[in-house]
Design an enzyme around this catalytic site. Sequence first.
Site, PDB file in Angstrom:
ATOM      1  CB  SER A  64      54.891  15.413  -4.523  1.00  0.00           C
ATOM      2  OG  SER A  64      54.269  16.024  -5.345  1.00  0.00           O
TER       3      SER A  64
HETATM    4  N1  SAH Z   1      51.564  19.836  -3.716  1.00  0.00           N
HETATM    5  C1  SAH Z   1      50.872  18.671  -3.460  1.00  0.00           C
HETATM    6  C2  SAH Z   1      51.124  17.680  -4.862  1.00  0.00           C
HETATM    7  C3  SAH Z   1      49.549  17.130  -4.957  1.00  0.00           C
HETATM    8  S1  SAH Z   1      49.145  16.196  -6.403  1.00  0.00           S
HETATM    9  C4  SAH Z   1      51.210  17.896  -2.352  1.00  0.00           C
HETATM   10  O1  SAH Z   1      52.327  18.329  -1.754  1.00  0.00           O
HETATM   11  O2  SAH Z   1      50.802  17.016  -1.717  1.00  0.00           O
HETATM   12  C5  SAH Z   1      48.574  17.805  -7.522  1.00  0.00           C
HETATM   13  C6  SAH Z   1      47.539  18.460  -7.020  1.00  0.00           C
HETATM   14  O3  SAH Z   1      47.079  19.390  -8.185  1.00  0.00           O
HETATM   15  C7  SAH Z   1      46.219  17.701  -6.817  1.00  0.00           C
HETATM   16  O4  SAH Z   1      45.708  17.968  -5.476  1.00  0.00           O
HETATM   17  C8  SAH Z   1      45.078  18.176  -7.981  1.00  0.00           C
HETATM   18  O5  SAH Z   1      44.030  18.211  -7.483  1.00  0.00           O
HETATM   19  C9  SAH Z   1      45.548  19.522  -8.261  1.00  0.00           C
HETATM   20  N2  SAH Z   1      45.205  20.145  -9.311  1.00  0.00           N
HETATM   21  C10 SAH Z   1      44.998  19.517 -10.511  1.00  0.00           C
HETATM   22  N3  SAH Z   1      44.646  20.328 -11.452  1.00  0.00           N
HETATM   23  C11 SAH Z   1      44.589  21.533 -10.957  1.00  0.00           C
HETATM   24  C12 SAH Z   1      44.339  22.848 -11.527  1.00  0.00           C
HETATM   25  N4  SAH Z   1      44.115  22.870 -12.614  1.00  0.00           N
HETATM   26  N5  SAH Z   1      44.395  24.056 -10.607  1.00  0.00           N
HETATM   27  C13 SAH Z   1      44.817  23.683  -9.195  1.00  0.00           C
HETATM   28  N6  SAH Z   1      45.155  22.606  -8.644  1.00  0.00           N
HETATM   29  C14 SAH Z   1      44.887  21.713  -9.847  1.00  0.00           C
END
Ligand code: SAH
Length: 213
Positions: A64
């Site tokens: 993000s």
């Molecule tokens: N907090 C992360 C943001 C990553 S983007 C950072 O700081 O890098 C969002 C993430 O949510 C992705 O890795 C994706 O695989 C995950 N995601 C999507 N749907 C999800 C679900 N149902 N349960 C858990 N994780 C999920």
Amino acid sequence: MKDTLRHAGKRKQLVDVLIQKGIKDKAVLSAINTIPRHLFMDSSFEDHAYQDKAFPIAADQTISQPYTVAFQTELLEVEKNYKVLEIGTGSGYQTAVLCELGVKVYSIERQRELYKKTKAFLSKLGYRPKYLSFGDGYKGLEEYAPYDGIIVTAGAPYVPNPLLSQLKVGGRLVIPVGTDQQIMTLFIRKSEKEFEKHEFGEFRFVPLLEDKN
Ligand code: SAH
């Protein structure tokens, strides 16, 4: 890759940008000033790691934008030793921010590749979240509930009920709600049955995906 004075200088500039954009929480800014964000992304993005931008990580996901991380973390209003559940571990950057704030972090990731990679990486950097889970964030993490705070880091088409019910009374859920773009939404649990809802600006996240495990 290493963390050098050059990186530290760029981090300081990023913190200044976040202050200009309205982030005020000193502890959040200090966490961002400390964490080597360039190590959380592919080395080809190293030169850009301290721009206020989202970047691709493994498995078609993104790390993000720092402003978004800071904004969401500020809304959570955490204190030391709070128990916080994160949905979407991804690169682990947001997890590291919460660890820096002295929070007991529980985090869920639904992509096995990312779950494994990030687990090993955070441990290598010396971050110790309480528990990293491979699973579906729509269900929350009942075993360790209730939480002082829950932060969702992917775009949720709707607010999953388990997340509301796993909050302590007084606890806060920060969740971007929407499909193409999302409205940053804060729920505060006022009692067993009552939730207060506040809406903030528009953001853009990768989608919170359902039932693919
Ligand atoms: N907090 C992360 C943001 C990553 S983007 C950072 O700081 O890098 C969002 C993430 O949510 C992705 O890795 C994706 O695989 C995950 N995601 C999507 N749907 C999800 C679900 N149902 N349960 C858990 N994780 C999920």
